[in-house]
Every structure is written in structure tokens, then in C-alpha cells.
Write an enzyme that holds these catalytic residues in place. Sequence first.
Site, mmCIF file in Angstrom:
data_model
loop_
_atom_site.group_PDB
_atom_site.id
_atom_site.type_symbol
_atom_site.label_atom_id
_atom_site.label_comp_id
_atom_site.label_asym_id
_atom_site.label_seq_id
_atom_site.Cartn_x
_atom_site.Cartn_y
_atom_site.Cartn_z
ATOM 1 C CB THR A 55 -0.949 -0.068 1.137
ATOM 2 O OG1 THR A 55 -2.031 1.072 0.928
ATOM 3 C CG2 THR A 55 -0.338 0.232 2.564
ATOM 4 C CE LYS A 66 -2.003 0.704 -3.558
ATOM 5 N NZ LYS A 66 -3.239 0.655 -4.114
ATOM 6 C CG ASN A 87 -3.055 -4.258 -5.083
ATOM 7 O OD1 ASN A 87 -2.904 -5.224 -6.134
ATOM 8 N ND2 ASN A 87 -4.243 -4.153 -4.681
ATOM 9 C CG ASP A 147 -6.139 -1.516 -6.420
ATOM 10 O OD1 ASP A 147 -6.832 -2.154 -5.293
ATOM 11 O OD2 ASP A 147 -5.128 -0.506 -6.105
ATOM 12 N N GLY A 174 -11.768 12.753 -10.144
ATOM 13 C CA GLY A 174 -10.359 12.488 -9.547
ATOM 14 C C GLY A 174 -9.390 11.891 -10.659
ATOM 15 C CB ALA A 175 -6.735 13.044 -11.975
ATOM 16 N N GLY A 208 -4.150 8.232 -7.454
ATOM 17 C CA GLY A 208 -3.905 6.788 -7.713
ATOM 18 C C GLY A 208 -4.970 5.917 -7.932
ATOM 19 C CG LEU A 235 -13.757 4.243 -6.263
ATOM 20 C CD1 LEU A 235 -12.445 4.389 -7.026
ATOM 21 C CD2 LEU A 235 -14.728 2.944 -6.641
ATOM 22 N N GLY A 251 -17.303 2.012 -1.759
ATOM 23 C CA GLY A 251 -16.021 1.222 -2.364
ATOM 24 C C GLY A 251 -15.705 -0.015 -1.551
HETATM 25 P P1 NAP Z 1 -4.901 10.377 -4.106
HETATM 26 O O1 NAP Z 1 -3.686 9.803 -5.216
HETATM 27 O O2 NAP Z 1 -4.139 11.325 -2.857
HETATM 28 O O3 NAP Z 1 -5.786 11.569 -5.257
HETATM 29 C C1 NAP Z 1 -6.752 12.226 -4.478
HETATM 30 C C2 NAP Z 1 -7.583 12.810 -5.551
HETATM 31 O O4 NAP Z 1 -8.635 13.689 -4.915
HETATM 32 C C3 NAP Z 1 -6.980 13.976 -6.594
HETATM 33 O O5 NAP Z 1 -7.468 13.750 -7.811
HETATM 34 C C4 NAP Z 1 -7.476 15.136 -5.718
HETATM 35 O O6 NAP Z 1 -7.562 16.420 -6.678
HETATM 36 C C5 NAP Z 1 -8.683 14.647 -5.253
HETATM 37 N N1 NAP Z 1 -9.305 15.534 -4.104
HETATM 38 C C6 NAP Z 1 -8.950 15.703 -2.924
HETATM 39 N N2 NAP Z 1 -9.646 16.388 -2.290
HETATM 40 C C7 NAP Z 1 -10.583 16.820 -3.150
HETATM 41 C C8 NAP Z 1 -11.735 17.952 -3.057
HETATM 42 N N3 NAP Z 1 -11.970 18.444 -1.823
HETATM 43 N N4 NAP Z 1 -12.225 18.168 -4.002
HETATM 44 C C9 NAP Z 1 -12.215 17.816 -5.103
HETATM 45 N N5 NAP Z 1 -11.210 17.044 -5.361
HETATM 46 C C10 NAP Z 1 -10.283 16.626 -4.365
HETATM 47 O O7 NAP Z 1 -5.811 9.476 -3.425
HETATM 48 P P2 NAP Z 1 -6.211 8.033 -4.057
HETATM 49 O O8 NAP Z 1 -5.283 7.042 -3.635
HETATM 50 O O9 NAP Z 1 -6.454 8.272 -5.544
HETATM 51 O O10 NAP Z 1 -7.582 7.897 -3.137
HETATM 52 C C11 NAP Z 1 -8.795 8.664 -3.029
HETATM 53 C C12 NAP Z 1 -9.651 7.872 -2.401
HETATM 54 O O11 NAP Z 1 -10.248 6.800 -2.885
HETATM 55 C C13 NAP Z 1 -9.249 7.639 -0.806
HETATM 56 O O12 NAP Z 1 -9.675 8.561 0.139
HETATM 57 C C14 NAP Z 1 -9.930 6.228 -0.473
HETATM 58 O O13 NAP Z 1 -10.946 6.589 0.452
HETATM 59 C C15 NAP Z 1 -10.366 5.878 -2.008
HETATM 60 N N6 NAP Z 1 -9.792 4.390 -2.113
HETATM 61 C C16 NAP Z 1 -10.802 3.286 -2.053
HETATM 62 C C17 NAP Z 1 -10.166 2.263 -2.362
HETATM 63 C C18 NAP Z 1 -11.053 1.164 -2.284
HETATM 64 O O14 NAP Z 1 -10.654 -0.091 -2.356
HETATM 65 N N7 NAP Z 1 -12.356 1.072 -2.175
HETATM 66 C C19 NAP Z 1 -8.811 2.090 -2.835
HETATM 67 C C20 NAP Z 1 -7.869 3.123 -2.985
HETATM 68 C C21 NAP Z 1 -8.393 4.309 -2.520
HETATM 69 P P3 NAP Z 1 -6.255 17.215 -6.984
HETATM 70 O O15 NAP Z 1 -5.492 16.311 -8.219
HETATM 71 O O16 NAP Z 1 -6.709 18.455 -7.636
HETATM 72 O O17 NAP Z 1 -5.288 17.254 -5.751
#
Ligand code: NAP
Length: 287
Positions: free
Chosen positions: A67, A71, A92, A107, A131-132, A134, A227, A250
Amino acid sequence: MRIDGKTEVCGLIGNPVEHSLSPFIHNSIAEIMNTNLVYETFLVDKGKLKDSIKGAMALHIKGMNVTVPYKSEVIPCLVKTDKAATSIGAVNTLVYTEEGYVGYNSDLPGLYRAMCSDGIDVKNKEVIIIGAGGVARAASYMCMEYGAAKVFLLNRTLEKAKLLSNEINKAFGKDRMIPMQIDDYQQLEGKKYIVIQATSAGLYPNCDDAPIHDNRFYKMVECGYDLIYNPAETEFMKRTKENGGVAFNGLKMLLFQAVISHELWIGKKIPQEVIDEVYERLMARKA
Ligand code: NAP
């Protein structure tokens, strides 16, 4: 739980790891299937990733999940990566072989299996991903691999959406992904979409937050797939339902990525009844 000289060891490496639900999921699967396997978390300090992989190899650790933040960093430590991990650039799941660990990304297929189990298929559909980061990468590759007609990638930081879209369109040979600034969703009005919410907006403890607040956006959402799984019902899900759409969290993605990792370790399919029971346990635990 039976632990003896033949117990196989699996675990999670990352930093932090202590809040992970993976031990709960994998130990539940092992218990229900009566597999002699135990799953632990292993905190890996910055700069110690290579040492941890070497150590795990020497100790014949059968399988590992990886994690944040390792990764991508783990890839040079592996002998091979599967197609999904190679294209996404993130691993992962590690599977022990005598030559070294092989890396997988569960994933991507995990999200696909989760959505299918909820009756949602992206094939030939127009999808919005918000979102863009991980997890949006995995969702983007999933949509392409499984035949989405078009994906609109909305992100707060447009530059990141552009980078990911360029990469995807290069890999899949067509202009199937369109990057957009998150506030430009009005341009998409007039149709209904599957929307995958892949930002951290709304994640506990900021439960009142959502990536978009305007109800005009939610009128376009036929199916909202958040998610995030904590809280169980996010603001994004609430607004989707209030505007006539169906919404999911998610938790199933989390479960299915674990199921796929576990299947790789034990070399056989996990029966649906086992998956259902672990899901029940997870929901009871989260309540
Ligand atoms: P990450 O790489 O840090 O990316 C965060 C994303 O959220 C970026 O696109 C960011 O935009 C956007 N963002 C953050 N705060 C925001 C806001 N207030 N308004 C609009 N956009 C916002 O995180 P990640 O690893 O992709 O994970 C994202 C979420 O997915 C986690 O919080 C987790 O809950 C969930 N997740 C779920 C699983 C599952 O198995 N279900 C697995 C992994 C993650 P910017 O680019 O503009 O900063």
C-alpha cells in the site's frame, strides 16, 4: 485460529498500515475456507523497502499486499509484473516464486468485479470519473480494458487530468478519455452517466464534503459509484440518491481486490458464499 509449523504467512507492507482492513478480510477468508494461512501488517520505514522485500523473500513469505507509499517504488524489487500492474505502474499484490516476487495489480480487476456484482457494467457506456490520483488511475484503466465508450475525467487540478488522459489515449489508441476541470461539468448536461467518485472528498472525518455540491450535476448521475467506504454513505452517494440515481460505496472494491490477491496466493477461486460471508462481516464491523 490454528497456527503451527505449516502455517503460511502473508501480509501488508506500507506506511502507515495499522488502520488497514486487509488483516480482517484475509484472516476471515482463511478462517472460513479453513486454509492454514495467517495475514499480518508489516510497517516498512522510509528507505527500507528493498530490505523488507529481501527479508520477506528469505523468510518465504508467501504473499504480500503493498500500500501507500510503495505501490510504484516496489516494482524494481520484483522479477515480473502482470499486465494491469505494468500499464498502471502500480503493484498492490506480490506472489512468492523461487526466482523472486511477481507483482500484480488487483485494484483494476477488483473494481470491475465489484461493479459487476452490483449489476454495473461500463461496456459501451459513457462514464465520468472524478479524480486523477492513484485510485482514479486504476478506475481509468479498468474503464478502458472493459470497453467503456468514452470517459470524461474531471479533476480539481486540470493538469493532472490531462496527464492521465494523454497516457490512457496513447495506450488505447483513441481519444476515448477527455480531461476536464471539475467545475466544467455543465458541458456534459443532457445525458445520464455512470459516475465513479475517485477523490478523497467526503472521506471520514470530512463527511459533509463532496467533490461537487451542485444538484444539477447529480441529475446527470444514473449510477454513482463512490470508491470511499468510510463513511458507508458519503455525501456524494446521498446527493446521487436524492436526485434519482442509485449509489454504492467502495467496500466491495476493497473486498474484491483482496479476494483476487488471496486467489493468487492460494491458487484457486474463492467461492461466492465465502465472499458473501466476508462482506456481511465487513458491513457488521463497519456499522
Ligand atoms: P490521491 O492519489 O491522493 O488522489 C486524491 C484525488 O482527490 C485527487 O484527484 C485530488 O485532486 C482529489 N481531491 C482531494 N480533495 C478534493 C476535494 N476537496 N475536492 C475535489 N477533489 C479533491 O488518493 P487516491 O489514492 O487516489 O485515493 C482517493 C480515495 O479513494 C481515498 O480517499 C480512498 O477513500 C479511496 N480508495 C478506495 C479504495 C477501495 O478499495 N475502495 C482503494 C484506494 C482508494 P487534485 O489532483 O486536484 O489534488
